[in-house]
Structures are given as C-alpha cells and as structure tokens.
Design an enzyme around this catalytic site. Sequence first.
Site, PDB file in Angstrom:
ATOM      1  N   CYS A  84       0.813  -1.212   0.000  1.00 54.23           N
ATOM      2  CA  CYS A  84       0.000   0.000   0.000  1.00 54.23           C
ATOM      3  C   CYS A  84       0.850   1.269   0.000  1.00 54.23           C
ATOM      4  CB  CYS A  84      -0.910  -0.011   1.224  1.00 54.23           C
ATOM      5  SG  CYS A  84      -1.867   1.503   1.435  1.00 54.23           S
ATOM      6  N   TYR A 108      -5.572   5.653  -9.131  1.00 56.26           N
ATOM      7  CA  TYR A 108      -6.760   4.871  -8.787  1.00 56.26           C
ATOM      8  C   TYR A 108      -7.970   5.339  -9.597  1.00 56.26           C
ATOM      9  CZ  TYR A 108      -4.236   2.796  -4.907  1.00 56.26           C
ATOM     10  OH  TYR A 108      -3.326   2.088  -4.157  1.00 56.26           O
TER      11      TYR A 108
END
Length: 332
Positions: free
Chosen positions: A45, A176
């Site tokens: 992440c 994203y």
Amino acid sequence: MTTDQAEQGAFVRAPLGVQERITADGSSPWPVEAGRYRLVVARACPWANRTVIVRRLLGLEDAFSLGIAGPLHDERSWRFHNDPGDKDPVLGIEYLGEAYRAADPDYSAGVTVPAMVEIASGKVVSNDYANMTLDFSTQWTAFHRDGAPDLYPEALRAEIDEINEGVFHDVNNGVYKCGFATSQEAYDKAYTALFRRLDLLADRLATRRYLMGDTITEADVRLWVTLARFDAVYHGHFKCNRSKLSEMPVLWAYARDLFQTPGFGDTIDFAQIKQHYYGVHHQVNPSGVVPLGPDLRNWLDPHDREQLGGRPFGDGTPPGPVREGERVPPLS
C-alpha cells in the site's frame, strides 16, 4: 485502500472511519507515548509506505513498533498471512478488521492501512493517513533520533501542503481514478490530469534535486510512493500508459535517486506490490494472474542527480540500518 464508485463511473475514495490523531499537546484523547502503539502497514500500500519511510527517516522505531500485513486480503480485511500462525505477533489477531471492531463493534467503514493500534486494548486509534506522517514529524519530536531530518519545516509548510494537495488528487489518487473508472469519460479525465501533473512535476524537478529544493521533505515522500509503483503496476494494471516512469527522464532519475537513498528503496517489496494489485483487484484483473515483469533492476542504475547539488537530509544524517524483521528482499 478503498474502492467506492461514484456516478458517471468515476472513482471516489471512501472517507476514513477512524480519524483521531495522536498528539503531544493534549488536543486529542490519544497522547504521544513510547511503546503504547503499533503501526500496522502493508508493503503493497502506498499510503502505508509513506508512514514506513517517515518512521524510518525520523528514527521512531523504538517509539512504536511495526506490524506488517501481507499483500492479500478478502472481504474480511487485511490479513497477517506472512506471520507465524497467520497472526500478528504483538496484537495476536489474524485480520486487521479485528482491531477496528475492538474500537467499535459496529464498525462498517473501510478497514485500511496504515492504522495505529493501541497495543494494550487492541483498538485502532487512527487510520488518518493524511495527517499521520505530519504528526510523526510534529508531535513525536521527543522521540526523533539524533540527526533526524526536518521533513516538514515550518517555513515551507504552506508550499508543501499546496504541492501535496495537487499530488494527492492527480497522482496518488489519480492512478486509482484511472484504474477503477467505469466510464470512458471518467478515465479520460483522470488520465489527462495524471500526466499533466507529472509533466508539471518534471518541469519543477528539472532544476532542483527535490520538490522543495535541496533537501527531502514530506512532499517527496508522498510523490515517491506512487512513482515507485508506477511501472510495476499502475502503467499496465491501472491503464496509466501514456509512458512508463522509465520513459520520463527527469522523474525517473529523481525516483532512482530516492530509491537509492536510505529510508526509501529499503522499504519497497516489489513482489508484494504486484501480488496485491493483481491478486486482489478482481474487477480489474479477474484472473488474478500476476505478471512476471517488468525487470526492476534498473532502479539501481546511476541517476546523476548529484549534479544538482543538495543535501538529502539537510543538517541531519541518514538513518541507520533497517531493523531486524523489517527488511525487504534486495533487488537481484
């Protein structure tokens, strides 16, 4: 990381569920206290990677420990599947969601990393990634190592915040927006904003070694975690394919410079990064097949950014060796 979808096919990052902060000035219920908390992250992440880098640069390893969830998770949340017995050795939990529910039995928002967990109670205290590293710099100063760099200098905070705002919307979150867009219009908009911002950042970095000039700051940490994942996952998996990072000369040299700086490349596990993105995002990659490429050894190529001068850590010093149990596999 979360994946809510908005109207017209645009990706909207879901709000955080636990936005408390740990402070030294009594402004929150959670005081700065060495040994009280455990920082839970995942190597995959980028938001968590920021906290690992800043913790290491500032020398906060003795102030709060590090729990590392594995790269794979399911609807039950991030899981400690790389730890013995599939449980975090300090918190004794298999899924990070257990710590969220310890704080709130009815918790229903996203179970995200990074998360600060109070060890004694097993409760998540904060998943406020936006402020967590800033608090490491400003609230945990009593526990900074000798020679810790000033990553958020007071005189530059307004400019750093401004840069971070654009980088967040167009780059950190922008990849994203590209990857999870479900309409052509939303994808085109995100793609255009991403590469427009990267071009602007390249112009800025053409004549200065770091975003704020001669030394590394919070702004560099935030940009770099996305650049580090660009060729491995975002270029293909998220359709951010105008060009690879390795085809953008200024940003590629800048990214390699930081990768080869203690505190940055020694926090990156490319295998886990690819395992997560390709193995978890089934709506993007239904097969779950993880690509073998690209060859990432070029991260070790000379970058020649020293010609721009600068002192990476300002008046400070590089961090020491990575702690046992926190090392990542070297590039080979």
